[in-house]
Design an enzyme around this catalytic site. Sequence first.
Site, PDB file in Angstrom:
ATOM      1  N   ASP A  88      -0.047 -36.765  17.627  1.00 42.98           N
ATOM      2  CA  ASP A  88      -1.208 -37.476  17.068  1.00 42.98           C
ATOM      3  C   ASP A  88      -2.286 -36.493  16.615  1.00 42.98           C
ATOM      4  O   ASP A  88      -2.982 -36.730  15.629  1.00 42.98           O
ATOM      5  CB  ASP A  88      -1.805 -38.433  18.107  1.00 42.98           C
ATOM      6  N   GLU A 146      -5.856 -42.830   8.839  1.00 42.48           N
ATOM      7  CA  GLU A 146      -4.539 -43.312   8.411  1.00 42.48           C
ATOM      8  C   GLU A 146      -4.613 -44.793   8.089  1.00 42.48           C
ATOM      9  O   GLU A 146      -5.153 -45.582   8.861  1.00 42.48           O
ATOM     10  CB  GLU A 146      -3.491 -43.064   9.508  1.00 42.48           C
ATOM     11  N   ASP A 199      -6.081 -40.086  13.423  1.00 42.60           N
ATOM     12  CA  ASP A 199      -4.809 -40.806  13.539  1.00 42.60           C
ATOM     13  C   ASP A 199      -5.060 -41.888  14.591  1.00 42.60           C
ATOM     14  O   ASP A 199      -5.010 -41.624  15.788  1.00 42.60           O
ATOM     15  CB  ASP A 199      -3.706 -39.851  13.993  1.00 42.60           C
TER      16      ASP A 199
END
Lengths: 179, 179
Positions: free
Chosen positions: B141, B68, B7
């Site tokens: 996260d 991501e 992330d």
Amino acid sequence: MRVLGVDPGLTRCGIGVVEGTAGRPLTMVGVGVVRTPADADLGHRLLAVEQGIEQWLDEHRPEHMAVERVFSQHNVRTVMGTAQASAVAMLCAARRGIPVALHTPSEVKAAVTGSGRADKAQVGAMVTRLLRLDAPPKPADAADALALAICHIWRAPAQNRLQQAVAQHTAHATKGRTA
Amino acid sequence: MRVLGVDPGLTRCGIGVVEGTAGRPLTMVGVGVVRTPADADLGHRLLAVEQGIEQWLDEHRPEHMAVERVFSQHNVRTVMGTAQASAVAMLCAARRGIPVALHTPSEVKAAVTGSGRADKAQVGAMVTRLLRLDAPPKPADAADALALAICHIWRAPAQNRLQQAVAQHTAHATKGRTA
């Protein structure tokens, strides 16, 4: 002062190396473009940008790197690639302890043409004149990279003076407080 | 199949390693966050992200990386940092020949919660359940990085089947043409 300018991009990453000091004629040391194939996957394109920039750093050993500051107001797809290519350039510099400065496109245009809204042709013409070249470097990304390096050399003394002033002011303020 | 999910972020870059195959219980191999100081210069922050990710890759030897996918619709400043941190992650993977897949936040949410519009708490709850953890991983996260890895493991068979179907179709079409 030897500066490597980077006009970041995935398809074409412009590179220009300029040597000189503010107020003296400048010399172009090298100029070129690192290209990556648009149909390759993103990881491999970033790797190709890294390898290309590493080669330029190995060959020209610049003391400073100047990279175009990326904004996200523009086209979404392009900006992502530009941000990612600029990250790779900054990473390569940081690994070698080379200080990196970011300059906006309008700062660069203003530095070499006198106007922050100059067009590509005007920037190319001034880069050609300032570096005493026979013709404007092509593609435009290469000329822009040289303009970034020139901008950095010319702005550096002002930035240094500002830093010195701030440092002196801080020293004075601290002195005042401890006295 | 061992997947390292990322992330991306400069202040906090979530990392989660998950092992398993679709349709079987999954195992968490590791989870954590790579942090960089907000007051450091950008080059050094990118360097710290690189070093952090390299450590994770050295230690856990994942076969795939899932990152991501970054969009630039959101906050300008955040998106630039996210794009740059994701570039570093993809670069680290490409250097080692590890294939990288990008998944959008809604693909990840849909994969682990059934809804592309699930909130952070829901994603954290499902990650906890699917990996049989005692509590949701923190910060968010870290949980998101695990969700990315899970999403990748679950989407991979479909993607492979699709690729096989396309390959077979192409083979048939070519055969038809040459016959």
